[in-house]
Design an enzyme around this catalytic site. Structure first.
Site, PDB file in Angstrom:
ATOM      1  N   ASN A   9       0.949  -1.245  -0.067  1.00  0.00           N
ATOM      2  CA  ASN A   9       0.083  -0.141   0.121  1.00  0.00           C
ATOM      3  C   ASN A   9       0.830   1.409  -0.072  1.00  0.00           C
ATOM      4  OD1 ASN A   9      -2.080   1.987   0.484  1.00  0.00           O
ATOM      5  ND2 ASN A   9      -2.334   1.440   2.483  1.00  0.00           N
ATOM      6  N   LYS A  11       0.036   4.332  -0.402  1.00  0.00           N
ATOM      7  CA  LYS A  11      -0.513   5.506   0.320  1.00  0.00           C
ATOM      8  C   LYS A  11      -0.239   6.765  -0.695  1.00  0.00           C
ATOM      9  CE  LYS A  11       0.287   3.517   4.819  1.00  0.00           C
ATOM     10  NZ  LYS A  11      -0.024   3.565   6.128  1.00  0.00           N
ATOM     11  N   HIS A  95      -9.437   0.946   4.760  1.00  0.00           N
ATOM     12  CA  HIS A  95      -8.439   1.361   5.423  1.00  0.00           C
ATOM     13  C   HIS A  95      -8.595   2.402   6.571  1.00  0.00           C
ATOM     14  CE1 HIS A  95      -4.231   2.486   6.075  1.00  0.00           C
ATOM     15  NE2 HIS A  95      -3.874   1.222   5.731  1.00  0.00           N
ATOM     16  N   GLU A  97      -7.089   4.690   7.835  1.00  0.00           N
ATOM     17  CA  GLU A  97      -6.784   6.079   7.462  1.00  0.00           C
ATOM     18  C   GLU A  97      -7.818   6.790   6.374  1.00  0.00           C
ATOM     19  OE1 GLU A  97      -2.769   5.658   5.312  1.00  0.00           O
ATOM     20  OE2 GLU A  97      -1.841   5.075   7.294  1.00  0.00           O
ATOM     21  N   GLU A 167      -5.550  -4.978  10.749  1.00  0.00           N
ATOM     22  CA  GLU A 167      -4.410  -3.915  10.660  1.00  0.00           C
ATOM     23  C   GLU A 167      -4.649  -3.310  12.007  1.00  0.00           C
ATOM     24  OE1 GLU A 167      -2.462  -2.820   7.096  1.00  0.00           O
ATOM     25  OE2 GLU A 167      -4.152  -1.513   7.103  1.00  0.00           O
ATOM     26  N   GLY A 173       2.467   2.110  10.703  1.00  0.00           N
ATOM     27  CA  GLY A 173       3.293   3.343  10.562  1.00  0.00           C
ATOM     28  C   GLY A 173       3.992   3.902  11.787  1.00  0.00           C
ATOM     29  N   SER A 212       3.402  -2.163  10.294  1.00  0.00           N
ATOM     30  CA  SER A 212       4.834  -2.152  10.418  1.00  0.00           C
ATOM     31  C   SER A 212       5.435  -3.560  10.320  1.00  0.00           C
ATOM     32  CB  SER A 212       5.330  -1.668  11.940  1.00  0.00           C
ATOM     33  OG  SER A 212       4.686  -0.243  12.125  1.00  0.00           O
ATOM     34  N   GLY A 233       2.857  -1.332   4.355  1.00  0.00           N
ATOM     35  CA  GLY A 233       2.886   0.180   3.854  1.00  0.00           C
ATOM     36  C   GLY A 233       4.199   0.920   3.811  1.00  0.00           C
ATOM     37  N   GLY A 234       4.887   1.410   4.818  1.00  0.00           N
ATOM     38  CA  GLY A 234       6.344   1.766   4.654  1.00  0.00           C
ATOM     39  C   GLY A 234       7.333   1.059   3.882  1.00  0.00           C
TER      40      GLY A 234
END
Ligand code: PEP
Length: 252
Positions: A9, A11, A95, A97, A167, A173, A212, A233-234
């Site tokens: 993802n 983002k 999600h 967010e 999640e 994150g 993470s 993500g990251g």
């Protein structure tokens, strides 16, 4: 166990220009892995460039969101047909967010999931508790409610095309991952919830962990019985680090 699914993802990261160099690097890095399904969700503006950069590789594309509406006066929205035309097979819905910043409700998550399924695409439905929920011992209650609400109207037949991502919001994150045991505890409850909703078909729904996930914690998470993949993500922003997470899910 079903074929693991590892999804990136991005983002609001990776422009179309950046995608042009990312895509061939990832395609080369995972070219020898065929027992893991690899999915990438770029921003809408980079999807076309990703499709061209991945070329003939087996990497699948996903939208980070989708409208539940087929077309019309919905400024800023993107439909199922638009994503499909660009070659997307999946879209992320619900999600945390989007729940937080855009007020996305379980009812909308379910409408989006149903629109995707009706349009021949596969939803990745995200659920997860906040830190406050966890501290109040409400994790399973919250996750179950999101599951029932977000999957309302989905039939057992359609469940075959479903992916659920657990999640925990406090792990997204933050560099703070759920321990494999703690993640498995919730995944086990999600599995039971899916079986209650869909009977036997619930056994085959793939459940990703997200929060993470990194190259050094992926293998321990993937070893858990009800963890069938990851939403990353990251660590997906660097093709080498994303590829090593994919490798951790592979039996090779
Ligand atoms: C996510 O955004 O779905 C996510 C899990 O992010 P990160 O891996 O950066 O925690």
């Amino acid at each position: 166990m079903s074929r693991p699914i590892i999804a990136a993802n991005f983002k609001m990261n990776v422009t179309a220009g950046e995608m042009a160099s990312y895509a061939p690097r990832l395609a080369a890095a995972v070219a020898d892995i065929d027992d893991v399904e690899v999915v990438v969700a770029p921003p809408f503006t980079s999807i076309d460039r990703a499709a061209r950069g991945f070329g003939n590789s087996a990497i699948r594309l996903a939208g980070q969101d989708v409208s539940e509406q087929p077309h019309g006066a919905f400024t800023g929205e993107v439909s199922v047909a638009m994503l499909r035309e660009l070659g997307c097979r999946y879209a992320i819905v619900g999600h945390s967010e989007r729940r937080l910043h855009e007020g996305e409700t379980d009812a909308r998550v379910s409408a989006k999931a149903l629109a995707l399924l009706a349009g021949g695409m596969r939803p990745i439905v995200c659920v997860g508790e906040s830190l406050a929920d966890r501290e109040q011992d409400r994790t399973l209650e919250v996750v179950n409610a999101q599951l029932r609400g977000g999957l309302a109207g989905v039939s057992a037949d359609q469940a075959r095309d479903l992916v659920v991502a657990y999640e925990p919001i406090w792990a997204i994150g933050t560099g703070r991952t759920a321990t494999p045991e703690l993640a498995q505890e919730v995944h086990g409850a999600v599995r039971e919830g899916l079986q209650a909703l869909f009977g036997d078909a619930g056994t085959d729904v793939r459940i990703q962990y997200g929060g993470s996930v990194k190259p050094d914690n992926a293998a321990a998470l993937m070893a858990q019985r009800d963890i069938d993949g990851a939403l990353v993500g990251g660590a997906s922003l660097d093709p080498a680090s994303f590829a090593s997470i994919v490798r951790a899910a592979s039996s090779r």
